[in-house]
Design a protein around this motif. Structure first.
Motif, PDB file in Angstrom:
ATOM      1  N   GLN A  95       0.843  -1.221   0.000  1.00 58.77           N
ATOM      2  CA  GLN A  95       0.000   0.000   0.000  1.00 58.77           C
ATOM      3  C   GLN A  95       0.865   1.254   0.000  1.00 58.77           C
ATOM      4  O   GLN A  95       0.613   2.204  -0.729  1.00 58.77           O
ATOM      5  CB  GLN A  95      -0.870   0.033   1.251  1.00 58.77           C
ATOM      6  CG  GLN A  95      -2.275  -0.477   1.027  1.00 58.77           C
ATOM      7  CD  GLN A  95      -2.984  -0.673   2.356  1.00 58.77           C
ATOM      8  OE1 GLN A  95      -2.721   0.018   3.335  1.00 58.77           O
ATOM      9  NE2 GLN A  95      -3.879  -1.651   2.386  1.00 58.77           N
ATOM     10  N   ASP A 100      -1.937  -1.917  -5.651  1.00 57.19           N
ATOM     11  CA  ASP A 100      -3.153  -2.498  -5.073  1.00 57.19           C
ATOM     12  C   ASP A 100      -3.059  -4.017  -4.953  1.00 57.19           C
ATOM     13  O   ASP A 100      -3.590  -4.625  -4.038  1.00 57.19           O
ATOM     14  CB  ASP A 100      -4.411  -2.066  -5.856  1.00 57.19           C
ATOM     15  CG  ASP A 100      -4.220  -2.217  -7.356  1.00 57.19           C
ATOM     16  OD1 ASP A 100      -3.112  -2.621  -7.771  1.00 57.19           O
ATOM     17  OD2 ASP A 100      -5.175  -1.955  -8.108  1.00 57.19           O
ATOM     18  N   CYS A 101      -2.352  -4.668  -5.884  1.00 48.24           N
ATOM     19  CA  CYS A 101      -2.141  -6.109  -5.772  1.00 48.24           C
ATOM     20  C   CYS A 101      -0.833  -6.473  -6.483  1.00 48.24           C
ATOM     21  O   CYS A 101      -0.263  -5.626  -7.183  1.00 48.24           O
ATOM     22  CB  CYS A 101      -3.315  -6.893  -6.352  1.00 48.24           C
ATOM     23  SG  CYS A 101      -3.525  -6.712  -8.136  1.00 48.24           S
TER      24      CYS A 101
END
Ligand SMILES: C[S@@+](CC[C@H](N)C(=O)[O-])C[C@H]1O[C@@H](n2cnc3c(N)ncnc32)[C@H](O)[C@@H]1O
Length: 313
Positions: A95, A100-101
């Protein structure tokens, strides 16, 4: 895929290097996390394979490892981000850098050859040194503090649980009798005394040292949290690969992967499902991948390594 940073025949060679890169399948558009950076060998492989644009976040809790990894990865200033931190908090680290991933996570557990060989760290009973054993010596309780403050029962339980040592009670009794214990060789000799000087193929203190290190660094709790959060941050079709070095770790990884790959985790004797658990991963390694004879000959420390991996669905 490139040559591992440690080079052939070097004890610092990354364990199961080719297989872990093959299973992670790094791609140029991908984002990857090496949660246990160490000397940066696997990380370098991920960067090479995901050339020209793949991004890597490398984490370690050990300042010495971070300094070495920084110089090993210095030629990727735009693609590699190195941060001090635990893989157990992988979600907040990704983060922080605005991801985000991620498309892949690698966890290469345990101790690096560098840590084992640095005598002041107290990881090895072959070297005489103060008993520290913290991966991050700037925080938490050292092995010396633990052994000189815990009660006999707690020490015995630790040696039994994390070392699977059958003489855990006798060793704990001897530790409490001989306190204060200050150095690695004092602890090793004390275990040898319980074993009446008998040595097998492995030094009888191996299991006790492992148990103290695991307790000092809360390794199983960290692993449990790290697995959970790593699966949580994977993008769809992202992969998590874990290299473990002993049965306690491997069992935990295997059970976690099995549970997360099932749609229902209710007890088998229960007639209907009430858990509403949903599978989040697909297992890629039905059996763990292990080093071949050649790798074990080149790097004997790889002999107990096991690689397991899953893919997010
Ligand atoms: C076996 S080494 C990794 C070697 C690395 N793959 C390489 O190619 O050089 C394991 C590393 O994990 C680090 N480590 C241990 N616990 C950690 C944690 N909770 N979070 C991040 N790194 C950790 C250790 O400090 C050590 O440097």
């Amino acid at each position: 895929m490139g040559e591992p940073a440690g080079g052939m025949g070097n004890p610092h060679s990354p364990v199961l290097y080719q297989l872990s890169i093959e299973i992670l399948q790094p791609e140029s558009k991908g984002r990857y996390v090496d949660g246990t950076l160490g000397a940066g060998g696997h990380a370098k492989g991920i960067l090479e394979t995901s050339s020209p644009d793949g991004q890597l976040l490398g984490l370690d809790v050990d300042d010495q490892a971070l300094a070495i990894a920084k110089s090993v990865l210095a030629s990727y200033p735009k693609r590699a981000t190195i941060q001090k931190g635990s893989y157990a908090e992988i979600d907040s680290h990704i983060q922080q850098i605005g991801w985000d991933c991620v498309n892949g996570v690698l966890l290469d557990l345990g101790l690096s050859s560098m840590q084992l060989d640095t005598s002041e760290r107290g990881f090895s009973f072959i070297k005489d040194a103060p008993l520290d054993m913290r991966f991050d010596p700037s925080t938490g309780m050292s092995a010396e503090e633990l052994l000189n403050s815990w009660d006999e029962q707690s020490i015995a339980d630790m040696i039994w649980k994390f070392g699977e040592e059958s003489k855990s009670r006798q060793i704990a009794r001897e530790i409490v009798k001989q306190r204060p214990i200050r150095t690695a060789s004092e602890l090793a000799n004390l275990v040898l005394k319980v074993y009446k000087g008998k040595r097998g193929k492995v030094h009888p203190a191996t299991r006790t040292f492992q148990s103290v290190r695991m307790a000092v660094n809360q390794e199983l709790e960290t692993l449990e949290q790290g697995l959970e959060r790593s699966v949580g941050v994977l993008c769809r079709a992202g992969r998590l690969a874990v290299i473990s070095f002993h049965s306690l770790e491997d069992r935990l990884v295997k059970k976690f992967f099995q549970r997360e790959s099932r749609d229902c985790i209710c007890p088998p004797e229960q007639p209907g499902c009430t858990c509403s658990h949903k599978a989040s991963v697909r297992i890629l390694t039905r059996k763990p991948l292990i080093p071949d004879k050649e790798e074990i000959e080149e790097n004997p420390r790889s002999r107990s390594a096991k690689l397991r991996a899953v893919e997010k669905i």
